[in-house]
Design a protein around this motif. Structure first.
Motif, PDB file in Angstrom:
ATOM      1  N   LEU A 159       0.831  -1.207   0.000  1.00  0.00           N
ATOM      2  CA  LEU A 159       0.000   0.000   0.000  1.00  0.00           C
ATOM      3  C   LEU A 159       0.865   1.256   0.000  1.00  0.00           C
ATOM      4  CD1 LEU A 159      -2.713  -1.183   2.557  1.00  0.00           C
ATOM      5  CD2 LEU A 159      -2.978  -0.936   0.082  1.00  0.00           C
ATOM      6  N   ASN A 160       1.971   1.213   0.785  1.00  0.00           N
ATOM      7  CA  ASN A 160       2.850   2.380   0.829  1.00  0.00           C
ATOM      8  C   ASN A 160       3.500   2.654  -0.515  1.00  0.00           C
ATOM      9  OD1 ASN A 160       2.474   3.123   3.518  1.00  0.00           O
ATOM     10  ND2 ASN A 160       4.077   1.746   4.266  1.00  0.00           N
ATOM     11  N   SER A 161       3.790   1.583  -1.263  1.00  0.00           N
ATOM     12  CA  SER A 161       4.498   1.756  -2.531  1.00  0.00           C
ATOM     13  C   SER A 161       3.557   1.950  -3.713  1.00  0.00           C
ATOM     14  CB  SER A 161       5.385   0.538  -2.796  1.00  0.00           C
ATOM     15  OG  SER A 161       4.601  -0.636  -2.907  1.00  0.00           O
ATOM     16  N   ALA A 162       2.235   1.977  -3.433  1.00  0.00           N
ATOM     17  CA  ALA A 162       1.280   2.110  -4.526  1.00  0.00           C
ATOM     18  C   ALA A 162       1.345   3.492  -5.175  1.00  0.00           C
ATOM     19  CB  ALA A 162      -0.145   1.841  -4.022  1.00  0.00           C
ATOM     20  N   GLY A 163       1.829   4.460  -4.410  1.00  0.00           N
ATOM     21  CA  GLY A 163       1.952   5.802  -4.967  1.00  0.00           C
ATOM     22  C   GLY A 163       3.195   5.924  -5.829  1.00  0.00           C
ATOM     23  N   SER A 164       3.494   7.116  -6.246  1.00  0.00           N
ATOM     24  CA  SER A 164       4.636   7.343  -7.128  1.00  0.00           C
ATOM     25  C   SER A 164       5.958   7.256  -6.385  1.00  0.00           C
ATOM     26  CB  SER A 164       4.507   8.728  -7.793  1.00  0.00           C
ATOM     27  OG  SER A 164       4.421   9.754  -6.807  1.00  0.00           O
ATOM     28  N   THR A 165       5.932   7.458  -5.054  1.00  0.00           N
ATOM     29  CA  THR A 165       7.150   7.445  -4.257  1.00  0.00           C
ATOM     30  C   THR A 165       7.169   6.217  -3.355  1.00  0.00           C
ATOM     31  OG1 THR A 165       7.233   9.866  -4.234  1.00  0.00           O
ATOM     32  CG2 THR A 165       8.531   8.713  -2.569  1.00  0.00           C
ATOM     33  N   LEU A 166       8.264   5.452  -3.386  1.00  0.00           N
ATOM     34  CA  LEU A 166       8.404   4.288  -2.526  1.00  0.00           C
ATOM     35  C   LEU A 166       8.520   4.745  -1.077  1.00  0.00           C
ATOM     36  CD1 LEU A 166       8.819   1.182  -2.433  1.00  0.00           C
ATOM     37  CD2 LEU A 166      11.279   1.645  -2.506  1.00  0.00           C
ATOM     38  N   ARG A 167       7.713   4.153  -0.218  1.00  0.00           N
ATOM     39  CA  ARG A 167       7.731   4.501   1.196  1.00  0.00           C
ATOM     40  C   ARG A 167       7.843   3.238   2.036  1.00  0.00           C
ATOM     41  NH1 ARG A 167       6.597   9.755   1.700  1.00  0.00           N
ATOM     42  NH2 ARG A 167       5.460  10.783   0.012  1.00  0.00           N
ATOM     43  N   GLY A 168       8.216   3.440   3.274  1.00  0.00           N
ATOM     44  CA  GLY A 168       8.330   2.314   4.185  1.00  0.00           C
ATOM     45  C   GLY A 168       9.611   2.397   4.990  1.00  0.00           C
ATOM     46  N   ARG A 169      10.008   1.257   5.562  1.00  0.00           N
ATOM     47  CA  ARG A 169      11.237   1.187   6.341  1.00  0.00           C
ATOM     48  C   ARG A 169      12.082   0.027   5.848  1.00  0.00           C
ATOM     49  NH1 ARG A 169       9.881   2.336  12.739  1.00  0.00           N
ATOM     50  NH2 ARG A 169       8.994   4.416  12.463  1.00  0.00           N
ATOM     51  N   LEU A 170      13.379   0.183   5.949  1.00  0.00           N
ATOM     52  CA  LEU A 170      14.302  -0.869   5.560  1.00  0.00           C
ATOM     53  C   LEU A 170      15.329  -1.037   6.665  1.00  0.00           C
ATOM     54  CD1 LEU A 170      15.005  -2.790   3.146  1.00  0.00           C
ATOM     55  CD2 LEU A 170      16.757  -1.107   2.528  1.00  0.00           C
ATOM     56  N   ARG A 171      15.396  -2.259   7.207  1.00  0.00           N
ATOM     57  CA  ARG A 171      16.352  -2.573   8.273  1.00  0.00           C
ATOM     58  C   ARG A 171      17.549  -3.270   7.642  1.00  0.00           C
ATOM     59  NH1 ARG A 171      12.352  -6.221  11.527  1.00  0.00           N
ATOM     60  NH2 ARG A 171      12.166  -6.916   9.351  1.00  0.00           N
ATOM     61  N   ILE A 194      17.807 -14.211   8.705  1.00  0.00           N
ATOM     62  CA  ILE A 194      16.973 -15.410   8.679  1.00  0.00           C
ATOM     63  C   ILE A 194      15.857 -15.315   9.718  1.00  0.00           C
ATOM     64  CG2 ILE A 194      16.978 -17.899   9.164  1.00  0.00           C
ATOM     65  CD1 ILE A 194      19.755 -17.972   7.817  1.00  0.00           C
ATOM     66  N   ASP A 195      16.148 -14.695  10.865  1.00  0.00           N
ATOM     67  CA  ASP A 195      15.123 -14.493  11.899  1.00  0.00           C
ATOM     68  C   ASP A 195      14.220 -13.310  11.586  1.00  0.00           C
ATOM     69  OD1 ASP A 195      16.120 -16.635  13.290  1.00  0.00           O
ATOM     70  OD2 ASP A 195      17.308 -15.438  14.686  1.00  0.00           O
ATOM     71  N   GLN A 196      14.452 -12.637  10.454  1.00  0.00           N
ATOM     72  CA  GLN A 196      13.677 -11.483   9.997  1.00  0.00           C
ATOM     73  C   GLN A 196      13.729 -10.315  10.976  1.00  0.00           C
ATOM     74  OE1 GLN A 196       9.893 -12.231   8.120  1.00  0.00           O
ATOM     75  NE2 GLN A 196      10.443 -14.307   7.555  1.00  0.00           N
ATOM     76  N   GLU A 197      14.872 -10.184  11.652  1.00  0.00           N
ATOM     77  CA  GLU A 197      15.115  -9.010  12.484  1.00  0.00           C
ATOM     78  C   GLU A 197      15.618  -7.846  11.636  1.00  0.00           C
ATOM     79  OE1 GLU A 197      17.816 -10.171  15.527  1.00  0.00           O
ATOM     80  OE2 GLU A 197      16.520 -11.770  16.300  1.00  0.00           O
ATOM     81  N   ILE A 198      16.170  -8.163  10.461  1.00  0.00           N
ATOM     82  CA  ILE A 198      16.559  -7.160   9.478  1.00  0.00           C
ATOM     83  C   ILE A 198      16.030  -7.613   8.118  1.00  0.00           C
ATOM     84  CG2 ILE A 198      18.610  -6.353  10.711  1.00  0.00           C
ATOM     85  CD1 ILE A 198      20.290  -8.160   8.923  1.00  0.00           C
ATOM     86  N   ASP A 199      16.072  -6.715   7.137  1.00  0.00           N
ATOM     87  CA  ASP A 199      15.512  -7.006   5.818  1.00  0.00           C
ATOM     88  C   ASP A 199      16.567  -7.372   4.783  1.00  0.00           C
ATOM     89  OD1 ASP A 199      12.782  -6.243   6.608  1.00  0.00           O
ATOM     90  OD2 ASP A 199      13.627  -4.230   6.744  1.00  0.00           O
ATOM     91  N   VAL A 200      17.725  -6.710   4.852  1.00  0.00           N
ATOM     92  CA  VAL A 200      18.806  -6.950   3.899  1.00  0.00           C
ATOM     93  C   VAL A 200      20.128  -6.868   4.645  1.00  0.00           C
ATOM     94  CG1 VAL A 200      17.546  -6.057   1.895  1.00  0.00           C
ATOM     95  CG2 VAL A 200      18.928  -4.494   3.281  1.00  0.00           C
TER      96      VAL A 200
END
Length: 343
Positions: free
Chosen positions: A134-146, A186-192
């Motif tokens: 939903l956040n990325s549905a607009g023209s600007t990518l939004r959200g959080r990245l860990r 792997i524990d999904q405490e971070i994204d990348v």
């Protein structure tokens, strides 16, 4: 745990009120059934109807499972401790089950609780994906990245490039050794993550970044200070400062030493930031990579003359989450950044 849990749960948890049980109770006139049902938030079972469950109660359970205690779960959710306790008890009472066992210091999941935790991990991961969609549905990518990384050198320029391309994404960074970064991923405490690993987990999608030689360095008054390099057999008689276990740099060197039958004389094990200070303090010769070594007047870098010892850096994410919008955008940026760096 998904970003949705940390971002959206506080308001929802504060407003959550006990739900009336779905079990039939006496004393309600037929004409009052709909009103009572609406007030309680429960739904009467209908053919093909969606099952009802309180998401706030599940959030509280999930937070307790992740954090390991009621107090830590309340802090994670930004709600009061009694709120978490009440919601957890309501969930157990509603289904007549025991999900956690309370002890004086913490809580432990029952066998049923462990099974439910496996499901809620998937549930809130999917919720996070829905929010990101939903956040990325607009023209600007939004959200959080860990982001997790092994060293500022490998991470900062890439993060700067990504941030300029996607200013609507909030970034957080945790620095540690490769083994810890991969575990958190792997524990999904971070994204990348940006790691230097010799063998990557099959659950990871990886993009190769760079190769860097493992080198030694010593203090400027050390007997080796005037040399260009050393041979591996010389390390058997020399005091050595190693990185902590989990460091790819350490692991790579130890593997080659073991193959050569060389047992190093380790005087100190310390984290990345402490190796240089330990060398300057006189504990011995330190190890690092040629990219990470910072020339200064107090130390001298030494090449390993008789072995090709190196580590490789990778950008990594979970294969199952590589299509998530912010993760996909980061990996695309990383691929372009790496290609330019190799030109």
């Amino acid at each position: 745990m998904s970003e949705a849990l940390s971002d959206a749960v506080a308001a929802a948890a504060r407003s959550d009120r006990p739900k009336t049980s779905l079990r039939k109770t006496g004393g309600t006139a037929p004409g009052d059934a709909k009103g009572a049902e609406a007030a309680s938030g429960a739904t009467t079972a209908q053919p093909n109807a969606l099952p009802y469950v309180s998401f706030n109660q599940l959030r509280s359970f999930h937070a307790v499972a992740v954090a390991g205690s009621i107090t830590a779960a309340a802090s994670l959710l930004h709600v009061s401790q009694p709120t978490v306790t009440v919601q957890l008890r309501q969930l157990e009472s509603h289904y007549g089950v025991e999900l956690v066992r309370r002890t004086p210091r913490n809580v432990r999941l029952t066998e049923l609780g462990e099974s439910l935790f496996t499901i809620t991990q998937q549930l809130f991961a999917l919720e996070g994906e829905a929010v990101e969609l939903l956040n990325s549905a607009g023209s600007t990518l939004r959200g959080r990245l860990r982001v997790g990384g092994v060293a500022p050198y490998f991470v900062m320029r890439l993060l700067s490039t990504f941030s300029r391309a996607h200013p609507g994404v909030a970034l957080s960074l945790q620095l540690d050794n490769s083994a810890t970064v991969i575990r958190r991923l792997i524990d999904q405490e971070i994204d990348v993550g940006i790691v230097g690993q010799t063998t990557l987990d099959s659950r990871l999608h990886a993009l190769p970044y760079s190769r860097q030689d493992v080198v030694l360095f010593c203090r400027d008054d050390h007997p080796w200070a005037g040399r260009d390099g050393v041979r591996l057999h010389e390390l058997a008689d020399m005091a050595l400062v190693l990185r902590e276990k989990g460091s790819t740099c350490r692991l790579t060197l130890e593997q080659v030493l073991q193959e050569r039958g060389i047992v190093p004389r380790v005087t100190l094990e310390v984290c990345r930031e402490g190796v240089r200070e330990a060398v300057v303090a006189g504990f011995g010769v330190g190890i690092t990579t040629d990219i990470e070594y910072v020339p200064e007047r107090r130390t001298r870098m030494l090449r390993i003359l008789d072995a090709d010892i190196y580590t490789e850096a990778f950008a990594v994410c979970l294969r199952e989450r590589r299509t998530v919008s912010v993760t996909r955008a980061f990996m695309a940026t990383a691929e372009e950044f790496f290609d330019r760096a190799r030109e």
